[in-house]
Design a protein around this motif. Structure first.
Motif, PDB file in Angstrom:
ATOM      1  N   PHE A 193       0.834  -1.190   0.000  1.00 35.44           N
ATOM      2  CA  PHE A 193       0.000   0.000   0.000  1.00 35.44           C
ATOM      3  C   PHE A 193       0.878   1.253   0.000  1.00 35.44           C
ATOM      4  N   PRO A 194       0.500   2.290  -0.732  1.00 35.03           N
ATOM      5  CA  PRO A 194       1.034   3.624  -0.453  1.00 35.03           C
ATOM      6  C   PRO A 194       0.301   4.163   0.783  1.00 35.03           C
ATOM      7  N   PRO A 195       0.705   5.290   1.334  1.00 36.10           N
ATOM      8  CA  PRO A 195      -0.012   5.836   2.501  1.00 36.10           C
ATOM      9  C   PRO A 195      -1.490   6.052   2.203  1.00 36.10           C
ATOM     10  N   PHE A 196      -2.335   5.703   3.175  1.00 29.42           N
ATOM     11  CA  PHE A 196      -3.771   5.914   3.024  1.00 29.42           C
ATOM     12  C   PHE A 196      -4.103   7.402   3.113  1.00 29.42           C
ATOM     13  N   GLY A 197      -5.218   7.773   2.492  1.00 32.46           N
ATOM     14  CA  GLY A 197      -5.668   9.150   2.564  1.00 32.46           C
ATOM     15  C   GLY A 197      -6.713   9.347   3.646  1.00 32.46           C
ATOM     16  N   THR A 198      -7.108  10.594   3.815  1.00 29.14           N
ATOM     17  CA  THR A 198      -8.194  10.948   4.719  1.00 29.14           C
ATOM     18  C   THR A 198      -9.490  11.060   3.911  1.00 29.14           C
ATOM     19  N   GLN A 199     -10.585  11.263   4.599  1.00 27.90           N
ATOM     20  CA  GLN A 199     -11.850  11.475   3.904  1.00 27.90           C
ATOM     21  C   GLN A 199     -11.752  12.669   2.965  1.00 27.90           C
ATOM     22  N   LYS A 200     -11.139  13.748   3.408  1.00 26.56           N
ATOM     23  CA  LYS A 200     -11.019  14.939   2.566  1.00 26.56           C
ATOM     24  C   LYS A 200     -10.166  14.651   1.329  1.00 26.56           C
ATOM     25  N   ASP A 201      -9.124  13.831   1.475  1.00 23.04           N
ATOM     26  CA  ASP A 201      -8.296  13.482   0.320  1.00 23.04           C
ATOM     27  C   ASP A 201      -9.141  12.803  -0.753  1.00 23.04           C
ATOM     28  N   PHE A 202      -9.992  11.867  -0.333  1.00 27.58           N
ATOM     29  CA  PHE A 202     -10.869  11.198  -1.292  1.00 27.58           C
ATOM     30  C   PHE A 202     -11.817  12.199  -1.944  1.00 27.58           C
ATOM     31  N   GLU A 203     -12.415  13.053  -1.148  1.00 31.32           N
ATOM     32  CA  GLU A 203     -13.357  14.030  -1.687  1.00 31.32           C
ATOM     33  C   GLU A 203     -12.679  14.953  -2.695  1.00 31.32           C
ATOM     34  N   ASP A 204     -11.461  15.390  -2.391  1.00 33.37           N
ATOM     35  CA  ASP A 204     -10.730  16.270  -3.304  1.00 33.37           C
ATOM     36  C   ASP A 204     -10.395  15.552  -4.610  1.00 33.37           C
ATOM     37  N   ASP A 205      -9.980  14.291  -4.525  1.00 27.95           N
ATOM     38  CA  ASP A 205      -9.640  13.528  -5.728  1.00 27.95           C
ATOM     39  C   ASP A 205     -10.871  13.272  -6.585  1.00 27.95           C
ATOM     40  N   ILE A 206     -11.997  13.020  -5.954  1.00 30.51           N
ATOM     41  CA  ILE A 206     -13.242  12.789  -6.682  1.00 30.51           C
ATOM     42  C   ILE A 206     -13.662  14.047  -7.439  1.00 30.51           C
ATOM     43  N   THR A 207     -13.597  15.188  -6.789  1.00 27.67           N
ATOM     44  CA  THR A 207     -13.952  16.454  -7.433  1.00 27.67           C
ATOM     45  C   THR A 207     -13.014  16.762  -8.590  1.00 27.67           C
ATOM     46  N   ALA A 208     -11.706  16.558  -8.373  1.00 28.17           N
ATOM     47  CA  ALA A 208     -10.707  16.846  -9.416  1.00 28.17           C
ATOM     48  C   ALA A 208     -10.878  15.948 -10.636  1.00 28.17           C
ATOM     49  N   ALA A 209     -11.461  14.764 -10.442  1.00 29.38           N
ATOM     50  CA  ALA A 209     -11.647  13.813 -11.536  1.00 29.38           C
ATOM     51  C   ALA A 209     -12.904  14.101 -12.360  1.00 29.38           C
ATOM     52  N   GLY A 210     -13.639  15.153 -12.026  1.00 28.75           N
ATOM     53  CA  GLY A 210     -14.851  15.477 -12.760  1.00 28.75           C
ATOM     54  C   GLY A 210     -16.066  14.710 -12.284  1.00 28.75           C
ATOM     55  N   LEU A 211     -16.025  14.324 -11.007  1.00 23.60           N
ATOM     56  CA  LEU A 211     -17.129  13.591 -10.405  1.00 23.60           C
ATOM     57  C   LEU A 211     -17.780  14.434  -9.319  1.00 23.60           C
ATOM     58  N   ASP A 212     -19.068  14.256  -9.142  1.00 28.32           N
ATOM     59  CA  ASP A 212     -19.788  14.888  -8.038  1.00 28.32           C
ATOM     60  C   ASP A 212     -20.020  13.845  -6.950  1.00 28.32           C
ATOM     61  N   LEU A 213     -19.721  14.197  -5.716  1.00 33.03           N
ATOM     62  CA  LEU A 213     -19.931  13.299  -4.597  1.00 33.03           C
ATOM     63  C   LEU A 213     -21.423  13.178  -4.306  1.00 33.03           C
ATOM     64  N   VAL A 214     -21.938  11.950  -4.328  1.00 33.41           N
ATOM     65  CA  VAL A 214     -23.343  11.680  -4.021  1.00 33.41           C
ATOM     66  C   VAL A 214     -23.502  11.327  -2.548  1.00 33.41           C
ATOM     67  N   ALA A 215     -22.610  10.462  -2.044  1.00 37.26           N
ATOM     68  CA  ALA A 215     -22.709  10.045  -0.637  1.00 37.26           C
ATOM     69  C   ALA A 215     -21.363   9.530  -0.162  1.00 37.26           C
ATOM     70  N   TYR A 216     -21.088   9.780   1.116  1.00 34.52           N
ATOM     71  CA  TYR A 216     -19.867   9.279   1.753  1.00 34.52           C
ATOM     72  C   TYR A 216     -20.303   8.656   3.071  1.00 34.52           C
ATOM     73  N   GLU A 217     -20.252   7.326   3.145  1.00 29.80           N
ATOM     74  CA  GLU A 217     -20.763   6.592   4.304  1.00 29.80           C
ATOM     75  C   GLU A 217     -19.613   5.952   5.078  1.00 29.80           C
ATOM     76  N   ASN A 218     -19.592   6.182   6.370  1.00 28.30           N
ATOM     77  CA  ASN A 218     -18.606   5.557   7.246  1.00 28.30           C
ATOM     78  C   ASN A 218     -19.213   4.238   7.752  1.00 28.30           C
ATOM     79  N   ILE A 219     -18.638   3.103   7.323  1.00 31.32           N
ATOM     80  CA  ILE A 219     -19.180   1.795   7.690  1.00 31.32           C
ATOM     81  C   ILE A 219     -18.165   1.006   8.525  1.00 31.32           C
ATOM     82  N   THR A 220     -17.336   1.716   9.255  1.00 29.49           N
ATOM     83  CA  THR A 220     -16.251   1.091  10.016  1.00 29.49           C
ATOM     84  C   THR A 220     -16.756   0.031  10.983  1.00 29.49           C
ATOM     85  N   THR A 221     -17.744   0.367  11.800  1.00 34.74           N
ATOM     86  CA  THR A 221     -18.191  -0.579  12.821  1.00 34.74           C
ATOM     87  C   THR A 221     -18.808  -1.837  12.211  1.00 34.74           C
TER      88      THR A 221
END
Length: 277
Positions: A193-221
């Motif tokens: 693995f390379p270093p993992f990102g944060t939630q914001k890192d994912f959101e920023d990459d999604i926006t930069a890729a020309g995608l709109d975020l529909v939902a971000y669900e934390n399913i850790t438990t």
């Protein structure tokens, strides 16, 4: 965030050539996490991992005949399940030749209402034209990409306008402490693995890729039981005398690294839905 080794495509492919069958044993033919409602849910692991596949498919909002891309298809069980249940044409790609072999031996390949195909391909350089797919999903595969933003952008390129991308993956709860970073680095190095990102890192990459975020669900438990099952299987395998010593030592090293990481509680699990603009 310090890390000396950034894995290449061949590193990841070699890892899964070596580990896929062990992970299949732990996870009921899938090699991704399972979803349990709570700690009292006694669902068997195979059903729990299939349940996560179904959750991903539900968020893809598939129509019959849809062309779907499975990025990091593993053993192909998820690919086939989505193809059959949603009458879709699903293309599974992986970096592991062994996983392609395993996928091609899954019951139902070439049969059923839907159609599933498998091939070797790198998500950083997908061999498909722009707008080729109606939707795409990546279950615990984006985390392996040396450039997460580039990988998401490359997947987005292959989607038609309005097409959905669903990602289930790891992210960091916060900036790691030195102790947490030590535990993370051990797992990153062993599991390519390379270093993992944060939630914001994912959101920023999604926006930069020309995608709109529909939902971000934390399913850790809901997913945390999976790691305990993986560690238990690895520990048992490491104690089997018929396995060569090098492999037993490798599995024992994995157990130590995963237990140390579990103790930190820094890993979170996300279910991300995005739409191509």
């Amino acid at each position: 965030m310090a890390k000396n080794h950034v894995p290449g495509s061949s590193d990841v492919g070699t890892l899964y050539d070596r580990m896929s069958e062990v992970l299949m044993e732990a996870l009921g033919d899938n090699i991704h996490y399972g979803f349990w409602d709570d700690d009292n849910d006694d669902t068997p692991v195979r059903e729990a991992t299939d349940r996560l596949t179904d959750m991903v498919a539900q968020r893809l909002d598939l129509a019959a005949g849809a062309r779907v891309l499975d990025v990091g298809c593993g053993t192909g069980r998820s690919t086939l399940r989505i193809a059959d249940r949603h009458r879709a044409h699903v293309t599974g790609v992986t970096l592991s030749p062994r996983e392609v072999q395993l996928a091609m031996t899954q019951p139902g390949v070439g049969l059923g209402i839907g159609q599933a195909t498998f091939q070797l391909a790198d998500a950083m350089e997908l061999p498909f034209p722009d707008g080729h797919f109606d939707s795409a999903y990546a279950i615990e595969s984006i985390a392996h990409m040396p450039d997460r933003g580039k990988a998401i952008a490359e997947i987005a390129r292959t989607l038609r306008p309005g097409g959905r991308l669903v990602i289930q993956d790891f992210f960091l709860a916060h900036t790691p402490t030195p102790r947490e970073l030590e535990a993370l680095t051990a797992v990153w190095d062993i599991f390519e693995f390379p270093p993992f990102g944060t939630q914001k890192d994912f959101e920023d990459d999604i926006t930069a890729a020309g995608l709109d975020l529909v939902a971000y669900e934390n399913i850790t438990t809901n997913l945390r039981r999976t790691m305990r099952l993986i560690v238990s299987t690895l520990r048992s395998k490491a104690e089997e005398p018929e396995i060569e010593k090098e492999t037993r030592d490798f599995l024992a090293e994995l157990v130590v690294a995963l237990e140390q990481l579990m103790a930190t509680g820094i890993i979170r699990h996300s279910l991300i839905t995005a739409r191509r603009r």
